[in-house]
Design a protein around this motif. Structure first.
Motif, short mmCIF file in Angstrom:
data_model
loop_
_atom_site.label_atom_id
_atom_site.label_comp_id
_atom_site.label_asym_id
_atom_site.label_seq_id
_atom_site.Cartn_x
_atom_site.Cartn_y
_atom_site.Cartn_z
N GLY A 244 49.69 11.28 -19.02
CA GLY A 244 50.35 11.05 -20.30
C GLY A 244 51.31 12.14 -20.71
O GLY A 244 51.91 12.07 -21.79
N LYS A 245 51.51 13.14 -19.87
CA LYS A 245 52.44 14.23 -20.19
C LYS A 245 53.87 13.82 -19.84
O LYS A 245 54.10 12.87 -19.09
N VAL A 246 54.83 14.58 -20.35
CA VAL A 246 56.24 14.24 -20.19
C VAL A 246 56.85 14.92 -18.96
O VAL A 246 57.65 14.32 -18.24
N ILE A 247 56.46 16.16 -18.70
CA ILE A 247 57.11 16.95 -17.65
C ILE A 247 56.06 17.55 -16.72
O ILE A 247 55.01 18.02 -17.18
N ASN B 223 61.52 19.75 -11.57
CA ASN B 223 60.65 19.18 -12.59
C ASN B 223 60.65 17.66 -12.50
O ASN B 223 61.72 17.03 -12.33
N LEU B 224 59.48 17.09 -12.59
CA LEU B 224 59.32 15.63 -12.64
C LEU B 224 59.21 15.20 -14.10
O LEU B 224 58.35 15.72 -14.83
N PHE B 225 60.07 14.29 -14.54
CA PHE B 225 60.08 13.83 -15.92
C PHE B 225 59.64 12.37 -15.99
O PHE B 225 60.15 11.52 -15.25
N ASP B 226 58.70 12.10 -16.89
CA ASP B 226 58.33 10.74 -17.23
C ASP B 226 59.20 10.33 -18.43
O ASP B 226 58.90 10.70 -19.57
N ASN C 285 52.80 21.51 -25.07
CA ASN C 285 51.64 20.61 -24.96
C ASN C 285 52.00 19.26 -24.35
O ASN C 285 51.23 18.30 -24.45
N LYS C 286 53.17 19.17 -23.74
CA LYS C 286 53.58 17.92 -23.09
C LYS C 286 53.85 18.17 -21.60
O LYS C 286 54.54 17.38 -20.95
#
Length: 585
Positions: free
Chosen positions: A430-433, A476-479, A515-516
């Motif tokens: 559920g994180k962004v990065i 970096n992997l971004f969702d 926190n993401k």
């Protein structure tokens, strides 16, 4: 009666004559005895004892280590200290010499007809033997100490101390004494050449040892002419301060020149860009299109983004990723650049196609929505970290790629060494990065959030933990779906409106994605190849991505040679354009 008086006169005159002649005979024997013992040896011992005082004085100047310069202790030695030391050694030598003189004196008196009591003679012999034994013990102990000095390689250090002391004397000497100290100046230069790079006594030549003795004599003479130790201490302190100031100035100048070199485009790169641009505009419009444009919006492929205006950097990123990929046909590269560099980068990939992979070149001027977000242009800084729109456009990835769900963002100073397909299957929870942390003790780099951001500001400090770990940009992997869900672009804009643009894009990323962030294994991304010479070779070899973060980029002349081959092996320097612009590995 007259005869008696005459005898008395003769006796008195005889006694008077004897009282005058006897001392003269005794003194002559004493002088002969001194000649037998050797005045040269006595004076030499006395001279060496005198110089020991100078050596002690010399060794009082503590030598600096190579790691840093520190202010010396303010200890001032007076002439009294050295006089007492010289007196101590002189008394020891005199006691020894007098004991030997006593033994020789007894023997000489016997040879000249003086017959003392037999017991006294035996006592004198015993004293002579004891004194001689004591002398041998002293002599043996001196020889032992000299051997210890040789074993511990003190001679080299003594020579270096002598050179420092001589230079100090030459500094404090008044102009009227130039003639007197000319020999010392010449001898100092000769000593510097003689000692060279010697680190052990065995490295010293015979000429160096001879010059060492000459220097002892010269320093002894100069010490008698300039015995003021307080002036010497003050001069040495001033010399140290001047040396420290010179080192600071040279370091500042070196840092400035490195920054200039890092921000200036090399002549070869400028040439390459111009030649490619000219070739691009020589093509017809239909010939300027890159193949496989239908894949650039396909969400199920592996999409990689690179923001750069450097042709060679983009080529190295694309080539290294393709060379290690198991499924090249699934790779899509989005190169975002300025409109000025779009023709040269497009032409490079037209003449050097990426195999089965797809390359998509974008200009930032094509985004009409970007004009309202140009907050970075409001500052007057010349640092590209604060003014380059390519650095700040990373915070608008969902707007740049609205059709994509995931994307990997590369800095243009990275090299891929391993297939990255597993990266796309990592559970982001559920994180962004996804990024590697930079707070592990003993690893490069070591950063905490409070090292870069002033958390004492109540608007900032209450939102973040002072001990929060930071993470690294570069790979970096971004969702993008989670990004849109949390509306993080608006969060970033709020920090800009608070005036935090001046902390740089990296700290802004830590605040925006606080926190993401999902921390990845460190083998995915190794940092430091652009500023540290201590990156572990095994970590580099095992890393999926290596990053030349820092000023020493691999395409610059100031690059670190030990790491450069990891980058150059993914470029073909036989290319005609590279040869024409004199670009070499």
């Amino acid at each position: 009666m007259s005869n008696i008086r005459r005898c008395q006169r003769i006796l008195i005159l005889s006694l008077f004559f004897l009282s005058v002649v006897a001392p003269l005979v005794f003194v002559s024997h004493r002088l002969n005895l001194l000649t037998l013992l050797g005045r040269g040896e006595f004076l030499e011992d006395l001279y060496r004892a005198t110089y020991r005082g100078d050596t002690l004085k010399l060794n009082a100047v503590e030598q600096e280590g190579a790691e840093g310069l520190e202010e010396p202790n303010q200890v001032v030695y007076t002439e009294k200290d050295f006089s007492s030391t010289i007196s101590y050694f002189s008394e020891k030598n005199n006691d020894f010499k007098e004991s030997r003189i006593a033994g020789y004196r007894t023997t000489t008196l016997e040879r000249n007809g003086f017959n003392p009591d037999k017991r006294q003679h035996q006592g004198a012999q015993q004293n002579e033997l004891s004194f001689m034994a004591q002398g041998r013990n002293i002599h043996d102990s001196q020889r032992m100490s000299e051997k210890n000095i040789e074993v511990t390689n003190k001679k080299v250090q003594e020579i270096k101390d002598q050179i420092i002391l001589a230079k100090a004397y030459l500094k404090i000497a008044p102009p009227s004494s130039n003639l007197r100290l000319r020999d010392l100046e010449q001898l100092t230069r000769e000593m510097e050449l003689a000692v060279g790079e010697a680190a052990r006594d065995s490295d010293l030549s015979m000429s160096a040892l001879q010059k060492r003795r000459h220097m002892e004599a010269s320093l002894s003479k100069v010490y008698r002419a300039f015995p003021d130790c307080s002036a010497m201490g003050a001069k040495l302190h001033m010399m140290q301060r001047q040396a420290e100031e010179q080192v600071r100035s040279q370091r500042h100048q070196a840092t400035y020149l490195v920054h200039i070199a890092a921000r200036t485009a090399p002549k070869g790169l400028h040439c390459l860009s111009m030649r490619l641009t000219a070739e691009y505009f020589s093509l017809r419009p239909e010939e300027r299109k890159l193949p496989n444009e239908n894949k650039i919006h396909h969400p199920d492929l592996y999409h990689y983004a690179v923001f750069s205006d450097n042709v060679l950097a983009c080529a190295a990123v694309v080539n290294s990723t393709i060379s290690t990929a198991k499924e090249q046909e699934k790779l899509v590269f989005h190169v975002l650049t300025k409109s000025l560099n779009l023709p040269s980068i497009s032409m490079w990939f037209l003449i050097n196609p990426p195999g089965k992979a797809t390359v998509h070149i974008l200009s930032i001027d094509n985004f009409e929505w970007s004009s309202k977000y140009n907050t970075y242009q409001e500052n007057n800084s010349s640092d590209p970290r604060y003014t380059s729109e390519l650095n700040y456009l990373r915070f608008y990835l969902p707007d740049i790629f609205p059709a994509l769900n995931k994307i990997v963002l590369f800095d243009h100073d990275v090299v891929v060494q391993r297939d990255l397909s597993e990266l796309w299957n990592i559970n982001m929870k559920g994180k962004v990065i996804g990024a590697i942390g930079t707070c592990q003790e003993g690893k490069i780099p070591f950063h905490r959030i409070d090292m870069f951001i002033n958390l004492s500001d109540p608007l900032i400090g209450k939102r973040f933990d002072v001990n929060a770990c930071t993470w690294a940009f570069g790979m970096n992997l971004f969702d993008l779906q989670q990004w849109r869900r949390h509306n993080l672009t608006v969060v970033y804009q709020n920090y800009l409106q608070m005036g935090l643009w001046n902390i740089g894009s990296l700290p802004l990323g830590w605040l925006t994605f606080y926190n993401k962030t999902e921390l990845l294994d460190r083998q995915w991304h190794v940092l430091g190849l652009g500023y540290s010479s201590n990156v572990d070779r095994n970590e580099i070899e095992q890393a999926a991505v290596i990053h030349y973060d820092g000023l020493r980029k691999p395409w610059l002349d100031i690059a670190m040679g030990r790491y450069k081959s990891y980058w150059t092996k993914f470029l073909n320097f036989d290319n005609i354009f590279l040869q024409q612009c004199n670009l070499q590995a």
